[in-house]
Design an enzyme around this catalytic site. Structure first.
Site, mmCIF file in Angstrom:
data_model
loop_
_atom_site.group_PDB
_atom_site.id
_atom_site.type_symbol
_atom_site.label_atom_id
_atom_site.label_comp_id
_atom_site.label_asym_id
_atom_site.label_seq_id
_atom_site.Cartn_x
_atom_site.Cartn_y
_atom_site.Cartn_z
ATOM 1 N N GLU A 182 5.739 -0.234 3.780
ATOM 2 C CA GLU A 182 6.102 -0.849 3.525
ATOM 3 C C GLU A 182 6.808 -1.811 4.520
ATOM 4 O OE1 GLU A 182 4.234 -1.559 -1.004
ATOM 5 O OE2 GLU A 182 6.170 -1.871 -0.595
ATOM 6 N N GLU A 374 -1.097 2.730 -2.009
ATOM 7 C CA GLU A 374 -0.457 2.626 -2.749
ATOM 8 C C GLU A 374 -1.265 1.887 -3.702
ATOM 9 O OE1 GLU A 374 3.599 0.800 -3.302
ATOM 10 O OE2 GLU A 374 4.038 2.191 -1.497
#
Ligand code: BGP
Length: 475
Positions: A182, A374
């Site tokens: 991320e 995810e």
């Protein structure tokens, strides 16, 4: 049973991260990392966002990462459970500080390498492909204290050395790699994202984007090295994904949503297209940002990733009059509440169609295979009188998102695989708590670190096993 929308060889599995699962923070020669300094409780947010300087552990505070779920000692049992569900991919991360405890050493710690060789070999034993993140929110603390972390160009050299060590040491065991988890979270949670701590009065935007530049250079260099070590290596970038919807069709709101999307996509624009996007010129000028680039940087950035990976929990919503008072964090990124969708207990909007929209937008933009690494529902689980965990809410969330991913594949998008987040319960990154659970496997541990750590299969465990066995046909 409906026909499967998923191609043969589609990778099915789950994801964890070293700092949220391993524990054993002081074992195996491991050095302390940023996340090891983030306490559970009142100061958590200030430390995470770099507004409060914490360079020393306070013995009276509780640090969830220090014990986590003890994956470090229990990985064989845990991987066997993943194999039982039929996983063909398992995402985890390497703790940089297990290989380089301080981060700036010239030679790696052999014990750290041995540990990860064992973990990856254990996966391979079951035919599970490891998908490995090089940095998942855990910069070695020594690099923060001595160098100011990613604000310093020297980090590029340290990271490149660490990355090369990984590609060489785990060659033949690992083929799929992600450079930074991320990466856009650097903007929203600068200390946990990138080890940044701010001095009073400095232009924080300048610091963040200079650090971003260093990470982007480091990521491109790692991509180059990975391909040199083994041309079979597949390298991905990783975005905290989820499109912004305009709050209304008012042009000003549409423009605001576009700006918010660009803020996040900027990173992938560079990593997947190989150059700074033209819109940065004006945005940087308006924020007083001047990137200190070195000669040759533009060439390095041309080493683009092989695939684009992302997390997706929720879609987001923006308007022209969005501010800190009317928005709240959904997976760290601020968003307005969307009245058209339900939200989780933590206010993260539940939006399976948003996943299909996000995937279509990303593929239109990058034309590279996608990997959803995810996705999941954080929820409080109850153990009933029979000792079972009946997590139908989780099954229903995952079912709808897997369906939406199937539709995106039918829209023509190549997708490598799917790793749902927290396939075994672990420490939550935002709250630092255990009670926000994502797993197919329950772990007996509470928010204060008490519990036997015993593992129990939830109802969703058997459901996911069936999903994998039918290649997504039986949802
Ligand atoms: C992402 C992180 C993960 C994970 C997940 C769920 O931002 O990459 O590390 O934790 O979100 O978030 P949380 O744990 O806050 O519910």
């Amino acid at each position: 049973m409906a026909a499967s929308l998923f191609p043969d060889g589609f990778l099915w599995g789950g994801a964890i991260a070293a700092n949220q699962a391993e524990g054993a923070s002081f074992e195996g020669g491991k050095g302390l990392t940023t996340v090891d300094m983030i306490p559970h409780g009142a100061h958590r947010l200030a430390v995470k966002t770099g507004q409060e300087k914490r360079f020393r552990l306070d013995a009276t505070e509780f640090y969830p990462s220090h014990q986590a779920i003890d994956f470090y000692h229990r990985y064989k049992e845990d991987i066997a459970m993943m194999a039982e569900m039929g996983f063909t991919v398992f995402r985890t991360s390497i703790a940089w500080s297990r290989l380089y405890p301080d981060g700036d050493e010239l030679t790696p710690n052999a014990e750290g390498i041995a540990f990860y060789r064992d973990v990856f070999a254990e996966c391979k034993k079951y035919g599970i492909e490891p998908l490995v993140t090089l940095c998942h929110f855990d910069v070695p603390m020594h690099l923060v204290i001595e160098y100011g972390s990613w604000r310093n160009r020297k980090m590029v050299e340290f990271f490149a050395r660490y990355a090369r060590t990984c590609f060489e040491a785990f060659d033949g065991l690992v083929k799929y790699w992600l450079t930074f988890n991320e990466i856009n979270i650097l903007l929203h949670s600068p200390f946990s994202g990138a080890g940044l701590v701010f001095e009073e009065g400095e232009n924080q935007e300048q610091v963040k984007y200079q650090a971003a530049h260093h990470e982007l250079i480091a990521s491109a260099l790692a991509t180059k090295i990975a391909h040199e070590v083994n041309p079979e290596n597949q390298i991905g970038c990783m975005l905290a994904g989820g499109n912004f919807y305009p709050r209304t069709c008012k042009p000003e709101d549409v423009w605001a949503a576009l700006q918010k999307d660009r803020e996040n996509l900027f990173f992938i624009d560079v990593q997947a297209r190989g150059a700074y996007p033209s819109y940065t010129r004006r945005v940087f000028a308006e924020k007083g940002i001047v990137i200190d680039k070195q000669q040759g940087d533009d060439e390095i950035l041309k080493n683009t990733v092989d695939f684009v990976s992302f997390s997706y929990y929720a879609s987001r919503c923006a308007s022209a009059d969005m501010n800190d008072n009317n928005s709240s964090a959904a997976n760290i990124v601020k968003s307005l509440k969307n009245p058209h969708i339900e939200a989780s207990e933590w206010g993260w909007g539940i939006d399976p169609l948003g996943l299909r929209i996000t995937m279509n937008m990303m593929y239109d933009r990058y034309q590279k295979p996608l990997f959803l690494v995810e996705n999941g529902l954080g929820a409080k689980d109850e153990i009933n009188a029979q000792g079972e965990i009946v997590d139908d809410y989780r099954i229903s969330y995952l079912r709808e998102h897997i369906k939406a991913m199937g539709e995106a594949i039918a829209d023509g998008i190549p997708v490598i695989g799917y790793t749902s987040w927290g396939c075994i319960d672990l420490v939550s990154a935002s709250t630092g708590e255990m009670s926000k659970r994502y797993g197919f496997v329950y772990v007996d541990r509470d928010d204060s670190g008490n519990g036997t750590l015993e593992r129990t299969r939830k109802k969703s465990f058997y459901w996911y096993k069936k999903v994998i066995a039918s290649n997504g046909g039986d949802l």
